[in-house]
Design an enzyme around this catalytic site. Sequence first.
Site, PDB file in Angstrom:
ATOM      1  N   HIS A 148       0.841  -1.200   0.000  1.00 39.80           N
ATOM      2  CA  HIS A 148       0.000   0.000   0.000  1.00 39.80           C
ATOM      3  C   HIS A 148       0.872   1.245   0.000  1.00 39.80           C
ATOM      4  CE1 HIS A 148      -3.966  -1.836   1.708  1.00 39.80           C
ATOM      5  NE2 HIS A 148      -3.489  -2.510   0.682  1.00 39.80           N
ATOM      6  N   TYR A 204      -8.571   5.077   8.401  1.00 41.15           N
ATOM      7  CA  TYR A 204      -8.644   5.457   9.823  1.00 41.15           C
ATOM      8  C   TYR A 204      -9.754   6.495   9.928  1.00 41.15           C
ATOM      9  CZ  TYR A 204      -4.204   3.183  10.947  1.00 41.15           C
ATOM     10  OH  TYR A 204      -3.216   2.255  11.163  1.00 41.15           O
ATOM     11  N   PRO A 256      -2.686   0.153  19.612  1.00 42.03           N
ATOM     12  CA  PRO A 256      -2.537  -0.356  18.248  1.00 42.03           C
ATOM     13  C   PRO A 256      -2.787   0.668  17.128  1.00 42.03           C
ATOM     14  CG  PRO A 256      -4.586  -1.157  19.223  1.00 42.03           C
ATOM     15  CD  PRO A 256      -3.845  -0.431  20.297  1.00 42.03           C
ATOM     16  N   LYS A 279       2.107  -0.393  15.260  1.00 43.97           N
ATOM     17  CA  LYS A 279       3.547  -0.397  15.501  1.00 43.97           C
ATOM     18  C   LYS A 279       4.099  -1.569  16.303  1.00 43.97           C
ATOM     19  CE  LYS A 279       4.705   3.222  13.285  1.00 43.97           C
ATOM     20  NZ  LYS A 279       5.125   2.819  11.952  1.00 43.97           N
ATOM     21  N   TYR A 339       4.604   6.645  10.026  1.00 43.02           N
ATOM     22  CA  TYR A 339       3.762   5.481   9.737  1.00 43.02           C
ATOM     23  C   TYR A 339       4.539   4.411   8.959  1.00 43.02           C
ATOM     24  CZ  TYR A 339      -0.480   2.790   9.232  1.00 43.02           C
ATOM     25  OH  TYR A 339      -1.416   1.788   9.329  1.00 43.02           O
TER      26      TYR A 339
HETATM   27  P1  FAD Z   1       4.052 -12.007  21.167  1.00 40.27           P
HETATM   28  O1  FAD Z   1       3.597 -12.043  19.780  1.00 40.27           O
HETATM   29  O2  FAD Z   1       3.059 -11.803  22.265  1.00 40.27           O
HETATM   30  O3  FAD Z   1       4.829 -13.375  21.429  1.00 40.27           O
HETATM   31  C1  FAD Z   1       5.190 -13.824  22.717  1.00 40.27           C
HETATM   32  C2  FAD Z   1       5.199 -15.344  22.699  1.00 40.27           C
HETATM   33  O4  FAD Z   1       5.628 -15.812  23.979  1.00 40.27           O
HETATM   34  C3  FAD Z   1       3.817 -15.942  22.465  1.00 40.27           C
HETATM   35  O5  FAD Z   1       3.896 -16.921  21.469  1.00 40.27           O
HETATM   36  C4  FAD Z   1       3.426 -16.517  23.821  1.00 40.27           C
HETATM   37  O6  FAD Z   1       2.594 -17.652  23.694  1.00 40.27           O
HETATM   38  C5  FAD Z   1       4.786 -16.871  24.391  1.00 40.27           C
HETATM   39  N1  FAD Z   1       4.828 -16.931  25.846  1.00 40.27           N
HETATM   40  C6  FAD Z   1       4.183 -16.147  26.743  1.00 40.27           C
HETATM   41  N2  FAD Z   1       4.485 -16.499  27.990  1.00 40.27           N
HETATM   42  C7  FAD Z   1       5.367 -17.544  27.890  1.00 40.27           C
HETATM   43  C8  FAD Z   1       6.059 -18.331  28.834  1.00 40.27           C
HETATM   44  N3  FAD Z   1       5.902 -18.159  30.147  1.00 40.27           N
HETATM   45  N4  FAD Z   1       6.879 -19.298  28.378  1.00 40.27           N
HETATM   46  C9  FAD Z   1       7.057 -19.500  27.059  1.00 40.27           C
HETATM   47  N5  FAD Z   1       6.431 -18.786  26.114  1.00 40.27           N
HETATM   48  C10 FAD Z   1       5.603 -17.804  26.530  1.00 40.27           C
HETATM   49  N6  FAD Z   1       1.453  -4.541  15.639  1.00 40.27           N
HETATM   50  C11 FAD Z   1       1.855  -4.020  14.443  1.00 40.27           C
HETATM   51  O7  FAD Z   1       3.061  -3.784  14.244  1.00 40.27           O
HETATM   52  N7  FAD Z   1       0.967  -3.757  13.421  1.00 40.27           N
HETATM   53  C12 FAD Z   1      -0.361  -3.997  13.582  1.00 40.27           C
HETATM   54  O8  FAD Z   1      -1.123  -3.808  12.621  1.00 40.27           O
HETATM   55  C13 FAD Z   1      -0.831  -4.503  14.855  1.00 40.27           C
HETATM   56  N8  FAD Z   1      -2.133  -4.762  15.067  1.00 40.27           N
HETATM   57  C14 FAD Z   1      -2.504  -5.417  16.212  1.00 40.27           C
HETATM   58  C15 FAD Z   1      -3.824  -5.748  16.356  1.00 40.27           C
HETATM   59  C16 FAD Z   1      -4.241  -6.439  17.491  1.00 40.27           C
HETATM   60  C17 FAD Z   1      -5.697  -6.787  17.627  1.00 40.27           C
HETATM   61  C18 FAD Z   1      -3.291  -6.811  18.503  1.00 40.27           C
HETATM   62  C19 FAD Z   1      -3.716  -7.584  19.734  1.00 40.27           C
HETATM   63  C20 FAD Z   1      -1.962  -6.460  18.367  1.00 40.27           C
HETATM   64  C21 FAD Z   1      -1.566  -5.767  17.239  1.00 40.27           C
HETATM   65  N9  FAD Z   1      -0.230  -5.419  17.051  1.00 40.27           N
HETATM   66  C22 FAD Z   1       0.149  -4.806  15.870  1.00 40.27           C
HETATM   67  C23 FAD Z   1       0.761  -5.741  18.065  1.00 40.27           C
HETATM   68  C24 FAD Z   1       1.547  -7.016  17.760  1.00 40.27           C
HETATM   69  O9  FAD Z   1       0.666  -8.083  17.527  1.00 40.27           O
HETATM   70  C25 FAD Z   1       2.503  -7.333  18.925  1.00 40.27           C
HETATM   71  O10 FAD Z   1       3.209  -6.169  19.262  1.00 40.27           O
HETATM   72  C26 FAD Z   1       3.476  -8.467  18.567  1.00 40.27           C
HETATM   73  O11 FAD Z   1       2.822  -9.717  18.607  1.00 40.27           O
HETATM   74  C27 FAD Z   1       4.677  -8.509  19.513  1.00 40.27           C
HETATM   75  O12 FAD Z   1       5.491  -9.626  19.250  1.00 40.27           O
HETATM   76  P2  FAD Z   1       6.299 -10.342  20.399  1.00 40.27           P
HETATM   77  O13 FAD Z   1       7.009 -11.470  19.736  1.00 40.27           O
HETATM   78  O14 FAD Z   1       7.047  -9.355  21.201  1.00 40.27           O
HETATM   79  O15 FAD Z   1       5.165 -10.900  21.398  1.00 40.27           O
HETATM   80  C1  DHB Z   2      -4.345  -3.229  11.552  1.00 37.37           C
HETATM   81  C2  DHB Z   2      -4.145  -3.075  12.901  1.00 37.37           C
HETATM   82  C3  DHB Z   2      -3.803  -1.836  13.387  1.00 37.37           C
HETATM   83  O1  DHB Z   2      -3.590  -1.669  14.699  1.00 37.37           O
HETATM   84  C4  DHB Z   2      -3.675  -0.743  12.537  1.00 37.37           C
HETATM   85  O2  DHB Z   2      -3.363   0.463  13.038  1.00 37.37           O
HETATM   86  C5  DHB Z   2      -3.879  -0.908  11.187  1.00 37.37           C
HETATM   87  C6  DHB Z   2      -4.224  -2.166  10.696  1.00 37.37           C
HETATM   88  C7  DHB Z   2      -4.711  -4.571  11.048  1.00 37.37           C
HETATM   89  O3  DHB Z   2      -4.873  -5.487  11.852  1.00 37.37           O
HETATM   90  O4  DHB Z   2      -4.824  -4.724   9.821  1.00 37.37           O
END
Ligand code: FAD
Ligand code: DHB
Length: 390
Positions: free
Chosen positions: A72, A200, A292, A296, A384
Amino acid sequence: MRTQVGIVGAGPAGLVLSHLLHLQGVESIVIEARSRQHCEQRVRAGVLEQGTVDLLIEMGIGDRMREEGLVHDGVEIRFNGRGHRIDFKELTGRSITIYAQQEVVKDLIAARLKAGGQIFFEIADVSVHDFDSAAPRIRFYDNGEPQEISCDFIAGCDGFHGVCRPSIPANSLTVYERVFPFAWLGILAAAPPSSEELIYCYHERGFCLHSMRTPEITRLYLQCAPDEDLAQWPDERIWEELQRRLTTSGGERLTEGPILQKSITGMRSFVVEPMQCGRLYLAGDAAHIVPPTGAKGLNLAVADIRILAGALSEFYRIGNSHPLDRYSETCLKRVWLVQRFALWMTAMLHQFPGNDGFEEHRQLADLDYLTSSRAAAQTFAENYVGLPTT
Ligand code: FAD
Ligand code: DHB
């Protein structure tokens, strides 16, 4: 078991770290509480910054993303029933890619396993020990059997609810936190997106976001109460509310379809300082959460890992521990810049309960400025698509 880097968590942070280390000749073992299937199906982020995309390609895991990801060049900001496009490509020369987080996770797990990497899924009762010494250990249960990993370093990539951060003595950490008085109700729908780009949308009934996953699947979010009960949201009510908030003066309607998944996501800003204690390094959601709105979280997790992987390989390559010593300081600069941006977007686009007309006027002025000043649009676009990586 013995390895160089013990990694807790097989989310994007833990998996990218393990694969980057492998490419630098550093061994690691990943341990994960959930099943492989759960990790590969968890519906979360969808927007990848160009820097994240570039890194995944450099790591050799970008083939499917390049084929299936949607590039995009801009987004729409909608308010007062009118859309305004911000053209990233023209303002910054960069773009974003829509490719679901669980697809990135699938690609990473496949790459790790193909390269002979060790990932233990469905392990229980993880604890981290002796990270204040040169010989840290991780203990856990695998199929009911107690296990121990001895390693040189531990990477706490276990997300916001993991065990690594709480294992650091509380008096060694400072927590900065804001919890917002609203949440997002998110759906995945089997309906073609109603717009080619993300929308948005500011609306008096609350924020709304139109996103997508593929040309057949739409992802939509509605601002709701933090304690919203999903049972009160049958599909018809969700579509009706989305139609109302995304309405335009032209009267176009969203394409509706069966709702495949619904969830509520709380909203907070959270940072822990420092992001390291002895030989335990926190990365991604384990160290910080952004609301969210700026898309980021995943991108920031990958930015931490780029720094951590570089610092660890420098240590193993030439014995230089300075980059590791400065890991937290280096990461936190970006973390706070991204916190600032996510908070600004959140404050501009959401309805805050109890706020009066002053807030509304301020938000509309912010939106007017963003969509009428090239300087403001460029500032937004630069943040962004992702600030440069160090
Ligand atoms: P996580 O993905 O949470 O991974 C952590 C892992 O550790 C998991 O697999 C978990 O099961 C495991 N774990 C937890 N506790 C333990 C334990 N005690 N022992 C072993 N394993 C464990 N970010 C963006 O950049 N763009 C977006 O568009 C965006 N949209 C989002 C929309 C939603 C609805 C949500 C909920 C989040 C969104 N985010 C977005 C945020 C993004 O999903 C997270 O920031 C990202 O998953 C972080 O990655 P991570 O590997 O740090 O943590
Ligand atoms: C999505 C999630 C977000 O938090 C955002 O700002 C834009 C898109 C998504 O899940 O597609």
